[in-house]
Write an enzyme that holds these catalytic residues in place. Structure first.
Site, mmCIF file in Angstrom:
data_model
loop_
_atom_site.group_PDB
_atom_site.id
_atom_site.type_symbol
_atom_site.label_atom_id
_atom_site.label_comp_id
_atom_site.label_asym_id
_atom_site.label_seq_id
_atom_site.Cartn_x
_atom_site.Cartn_y
_atom_site.Cartn_z
ATOM 1 N N GLU A 3 0.903 -1.078 0.062
ATOM 2 C CA GLU A 3 -0.009 0.026 0.220
ATOM 3 C C GLU A 3 0.869 1.311 -0.008
ATOM 4 O O GLU A 3 1.681 1.322 1.076
ATOM 5 C CB GLU A 3 -0.722 -0.052 1.320
ATOM 6 C CG GLU A 3 -2.023 0.517 1.122
ATOM 7 C CD GLU A 3 -2.902 0.525 2.476
ATOM 8 O OE1 GLU A 3 -2.842 -0.491 3.267
ATOM 9 O OE2 GLU A 3 -3.755 1.613 2.596
ATOM 10 N N ARG A 33 4.910 -13.288 9.407
ATOM 11 C CA ARG A 33 5.620 -11.954 9.186
ATOM 12 C C ARG A 33 6.803 -11.853 9.694
ATOM 13 O O ARG A 33 7.050 -12.507 11.024
ATOM 14 C CB ARG A 33 4.726 -10.781 9.434
ATOM 15 C CG ARG A 33 4.460 -10.569 11.009
ATOM 16 C CD ARG A 33 3.455 -9.344 10.959
ATOM 17 N NE ARG A 33 3.917 -8.087 10.473
ATOM 18 C CZ ARG A 33 3.059 -7.475 9.560
ATOM 19 N NH1 ARG A 33 2.208 -8.238 9.007
ATOM 20 N NH2 ARG A 33 3.518 -6.252 9.359
ATOM 21 N N LYS A 56 4.159 0.568 10.021
ATOM 22 C CA LYS A 56 4.404 1.935 9.280
ATOM 23 C C LYS A 56 4.094 3.098 9.923
ATOM 24 O O LYS A 56 4.632 4.349 9.948
ATOM 25 C CB LYS A 56 3.741 1.683 7.899
ATOM 26 C CG LYS A 56 4.707 0.829 6.846
ATOM 27 C CD LYS A 56 4.011 0.984 5.424
ATOM 28 C CE LYS A 56 2.937 0.223 5.342
ATOM 29 N NZ LYS A 56 2.548 -0.085 3.977
HETATM 30 P P1 ATP Z 1 0.583 -1.585 7.633
HETATM 31 O O1 ATP Z 1 1.678 -1.519 8.366
HETATM 32 O O2 ATP Z 1 0.063 -0.221 6.941
HETATM 33 O O3 ATP Z 1 -0.569 -2.398 8.169
HETATM 34 P P2 ATP Z 1 1.856 -3.356 5.949
HETATM 35 O O4 ATP Z 1 3.070 -3.629 6.748
HETATM 36 O O5 ATP Z 1 1.107 -4.779 5.824
HETATM 37 O O6 ATP Z 1 1.012 -2.546 6.567
HETATM 38 P P3 ATP Z 1 1.613 -3.359 3.247
HETATM 39 O O7 ATP Z 1 2.123 -2.249 2.279
HETATM 40 O O8 ATP Z 1 0.463 -3.881 3.303
HETATM 41 O O9 ATP Z 1 2.247 -3.061 4.458
HETATM 42 O O10 ATP Z 1 2.674 -4.710 2.760
HETATM 43 C C1 ATP Z 1 3.050 -5.238 1.831
HETATM 44 C C2 ATP Z 1 3.349 -6.677 1.720
HETATM 45 O O11 ATP Z 1 4.385 -6.757 2.656
HETATM 46 C C3 ATP Z 1 2.119 -7.605 2.365
HETATM 47 O O12 ATP Z 1 1.967 -8.373 1.621
HETATM 48 C C4 ATP Z 1 2.641 -7.797 3.521
HETATM 49 O O13 ATP Z 1 2.083 -8.875 4.120
HETATM 50 C C5 ATP Z 1 3.793 -7.794 3.500
HETATM 51 N N1 ATP Z 1 4.542 -7.503 4.674
HETATM 52 C C6 ATP Z 1 4.336 -6.241 5.452
HETATM 53 N N2 ATP Z 1 5.115 -6.354 6.661
HETATM 54 C C7 ATP Z 1 5.755 -7.686 6.638
HETATM 55 C C8 ATP Z 1 6.665 -8.185 7.650
HETATM 56 N N3 ATP Z 1 6.965 -7.723 8.741
HETATM 57 N N4 ATP Z 1 7.024 -9.497 7.226
HETATM 58 C C9 ATP Z 1 6.768 -10.004 6.138
HETATM 59 N N5 ATP Z 1 6.012 -9.454 5.108
HETATM 60 C C10 ATP Z 1 5.532 -8.281 5.237
HETATM 61 MG MG MG Z 2 -1.149 -4.566 4.735
#
Ligand code: ATP
Ligand code: MG
Length: 560
Positions: free
Chosen positions: A39, A263, A273
Site C-alpha cells: 500500500e 511475518r 508503518k
Molecule cells: P501496515 O503497517 O500499513 O498495516 P503492511 O506493513 O502490511 O501495512 P503493506 O504495504 O500492506 O504493509 O505490505 C505489503 C506486503 O508486505 C504485504 O503482502 C505484507 O503482508 C508484506 N509485509 C508487511 N510487513 C511484513 C513483515 N514484517 N514480514 C513479512 N511481510 C510483510
Molecule cells: Mg497491509
C-alpha cells in the site's frame, strides 16, 4: 570491488515451494505468477524485503513472473512519494517486476463486479452509521444483527449504488456491503463492507471516483485480474481467506489462491508503518532513510547491501508460525557480504598522539598495505608513516591488567603494516591527563622484512600530519528493548528509544579515504564496516558505521 555471487544453498523446500512444485507437477499451472502488493502509504522496511525476496524469489526459481502492484485503495493516506521510493527499493534489492500495476487501474472492473454481486442478490446498500454497523456486527461469542436495509430489492440497490458513485451522498452516508451471514463464526464474513464514500482526490484517479473499494474487496479481485496463481501474504490474513475465496466463487473469476506465512519480526525493531512515520514526523530520527531506521532506504544508507538482505531473507526462511528473529542475524549477513567486498583502511576514532622519538624528524615513508586479504584483485596501496602518529586511546593503558597486549609503559606493540614500537613515557598535562606518548621504534621490524620479531599485539594508526579528518557516525540499536512487540501495556514504544543510538565523532583517517565516492563500502581495521554517506562531500568525508566486526552487543547487554 568484486561482485558477490550467491550460490544457492542446499536446503529443503519451504512449504510454499512445496505447494508450487506440486501445482506445476500436477499441471494445475504451466507457470506461476506472484505479486508484491504494497500500500503506497509509507516506506518499505526489512519485513517488506522479506516478502519481496519471497515473491520475486519464487517466480525466479520456477521461471514465473512477479507483478509489483500498489494496493492504492485508500486515497487519504497515499502519495506518489511512497510509490517512487517503493519502486527504487525493489529495484535496489535486485528484482525486476513483470508489470507495474495499481489496484486503482481496476476501479472500473471492481465496480462492474460489485454490480454483478448486487444483481445476484449478494450485496446491498446500507444506510446505517459506522457506529451502528460496528455494533450490529456482534462479537466473537454473540452473532450480529441484520441491518434493516439488508433486504432491499436488487433494483433499489442498483439505483442507490449508482447514485453513490455519482456523488449524490456525503461521506459515511451509505456503504455497499456483501450479503453473506450475520451469524457467521468468522466475523469478517458478517456482511463485510465493499465500498465506502470518500469525496477525496486519489493520487492516480484524481476526482473520477468518490466511492472507493475496501482493501479486502479490491485485493483478491486484483489478484484474479492479474491471474496471480500464488497470492502470498502474512499470517494475520488467514482469517480473510474465506472471504477471498467467497468473492472468487461468487464472481466466477480466475481462482487465485492465498497462502500465508509468518511475518518477519526482529529484536530491537519496530515495523509498523504508522510508528515509523511517527518517528520521522516527530524528529526522533532524521528521516525515513536515517541509518538507524529498519527501512530499506535506512539500511542502504547504513551500508547494507542488497546481497546481504537477500541472504538474510534466505536464512530467515519461511515459517508458518510467528517468531522473532535476532537482529544479530541481519548483522551477521552484512558482515559475510562486506568481508568479501570491502577494502580495509586505517582510521582512528579517539586519537592519542604518539611521537616516535628515534624516528628522524623530516623523514616519511610509504608503506605497503593490502586492500583486501579476501580478494587479491583489490590490490595494494601505500600508507604514509612519519614520526608523529595517532593511535586509539583504547589501545594504551597506563596500568594495564595482565594479558593486555596493547601499548603500556615499557611494553611493545606492532603498528600494522609498519614497525614494532615501545612506549617509553606517557606525557601528562598539569591536570594529570595523558596528552601524548613518547615511543621508540625498532627499524629492523618493518612489516614484510625477513626474520621479523613477533609481539603479541597489533594496533592500527594513522600518520598525524598526513591524515585526513572525517565525520564518523556510530549507531546503536534504536530501541533498548529486544521484544518491542511485547512491551507492557502502560508503556509507549517511544519510552524505549535508546538515547545513545547515534554518536558523531571527528576521526583521523588515512589519506586514501579522502575522495571516496558516496556509498563506498570499506572496513576500518579493527573498528567495523563503514560506508561513505550518500551525501558525503569528498573533501570532508562522512562515514556511517554499518556494523562492528564482531557482535559486541551481547557483552554490553549482560554487563549493564
Ligand atoms: P501496515 O503497517 O500499513 O498495516 P503492511 O506493513 O502490511 O501495512 P503493506 O504495504 O500492506 O504493509 O505490505 C505489503 C506486503 O508486505 C504485504 O503482502 C505484507 O503482508 C508484506 N509485509 C508487511 N510487513 C511484513 C513483515 N514484517 N514480514 C513479512 N511481510 C510483510
Ligand atoms: Mg497491509
Amino acid at each position: 570491488m568484486t561482485p558477490v555471487t550467491e550460490t544457492a544453498p542446499e536446503r529443503s523446500l519451504n512449504f510454499i515451494e512445496e505447494i508450487v512444485e506440486a501445482d506445476l507437477a500436477s499441471g494445475k499451472y504451466k507457470s506461476i505468477i506472484t505479486r508484491f502488493p504494497p500500500e503506497p502509504n509509507g516506506y518499505l522496511h526489512i519485513g517488506h524485503a522479506k516478502s519481496i525476496c519471497l515473491n520475486f524469489g519464487l517466480a525466479k526459481r520456477y521461471g514465473g513472473s512477479t507483478n509489483l502492484r500498489f494496493d492504492d485503495t485508500n486515497p487519504t493516506k497515499e502519495d506518489v512519494e511512497y510509490v517512487d521510493s517503493i519502486k527504487e527499493d525493489v529495484r535496489w534489492l535486485g528484482f525486476q517486476w513483470a508489470n507495474e500495476r495499481y489496484a486503482s487501474d481496476y476501479f472500473g472492473q471492481l465496480y462492474e463486479w460489485a454490480v454483478v454481486l448486487i444483481k445476484k442478490g449478494l450485496a446491498y446498500v446500507d444506510d446505517q452509521t459506522q457506529e451502528e454497523i460496528r455494533s450490529g456486527r456482534g462479537t466473537v461469542t454473540r452473532p450480529g444483527q441484520e441491518s434493516p436495509f439488508r433486504n432491499r430489492s436488487v433494483e433499489e440497490n442498483l439505483d442507490l449504488f449508482t447514485r453513490m458513485k455519482n456523488g449524490e451522498f456525503k461521506d459515511g452516508e451509505k456503504v455497499l456491503r456483501a450479503k453473506i451471514d450475520m451469524a457467521h463464526p468468522n466475523m469478517l464474513l458478517r456482511d463485510p463492507i465493499l465500498y465506502r464514500i470518500l469525496h477525496t482526490d486519489h493520487h492516480r484517479t484524481g476526482n473520477t471516483w468518490c466511492i472507493y473499494p475496501m482493501l479486502d474487496y479490491a485485493h483478491g479481485q486484483s489478484d484474479s485480474i492479474e491471474q496471480v496463481t500464488h497470492s502470498i501474504c502474512t499470517l494475520e490474513f488467514d482469517v480473510h481467506r474465506p472471504l477471498y475465496d467467497w468473492f472468487i466463487e461468487k464472481l466466477e473469476i480466475f481462482p487465485s489462491r492465498q497462502y500465508e506465512f509468518a511475518r518477519l519480526n526482529l529484536t530491537y525493531t519496530i515495523m509498523s508503518k504508522r510508528k515509523l512515520l511517527e518517528l520521522v514526523k516527530n524528529g526522533y530520527v532524521h528521516d525515513w532513510d536515517d541509518p538507524r531506521m529498519p527501512t530499506i532506504c535506512g539500511l542502504r544508507r547504513r551500508g547494507y547491501t542488497p546481497e546481504s538482505i537477500r541472504l538474510f531473507a534466505e536464512k530467515v526462511g519461511v515459517a508458518k508460525r510467528d517468531n522473532v528473529i535476532d537482529l544479530s542475524l541481519l548483522e551477521w549477513c552484512v558482515r559475510e557480504d562486506l568481508n568479501k567486498r570491502a577494502n580495509r583502511y586505517m582510521a582512528v576514532l579517539n586519537p592519542l598522539k604518539v611521537v616516535i622519538t628515534n624516528y628522524p624528524e623530516e623523514q616519511t615513508e610509504e608503506l605497503d598495505a593490502i586492500n583486501n586479504p579476501e580478494d587479491e584483485s583489490a590490490g595494494k596501496r601505500k600508507i604514509p608513516f612519519a614520526r608523529e602518529i595517532y593511535i586509539e586511546q583504547d589501545d594504551f593503558m597506563e596500568n594495564p591488567p595482565k594479558k593486555y597486549f596493547r601499548l603500556s609503559p615499557g611494553n611493545e606493540v606492532r603498528l600494522k603494516y609498519a614497525y614494532i614500537i615501545k612506549c617509553e613515557e606517557a606525557v601528562k598535562d598539569a591536570s594529570g591527563r595523558i596528552t601524548e606518548l613518547h615511543c621508540t621504534y625498532d627499524p629492523a621490524t618493518r612489516s614484510g622484512s625477513e626474520n621479523n620479531r613477533q609481539v603479541k599485539g597489533t594496533i592500527h594508526w594513522v600518520s598525524a600530519s598526513q591524515a585526513a579528518t572525517a565525520q564518523v557516525h556510530l549507531f546503536d540499536r534504536l530501541f533498548t528493548e529486544a521484544h518491542m512487540d511485547n512491551i507492557p501495556e502502560d508503556k509507549d514504544y517511544k519510552d524505549f528509544l535508546n538515547p545513545d543510538s547515534l554518536q558523531t565523532l571527528t576521526a583521523f583517517v588515512e589519506p586514501a579515504l579522502k575522495n571516496l565516492a558516496p556509498m563506498t563500502h570499506v572496513q576500518f581495521e579493527r573498528l567495523g564496516y563503514f560506508v561513505t554517506d550518500k551525501d558525503s562531500p569528498s573533501h570532508n568525508p562522512v562515514f556511517n558505521r554499518t556494523v562492528t566486526l564482531r557482535d559486541t552487543w551481547a557483552k554490553v547487554a549482560t554487563k549493564n
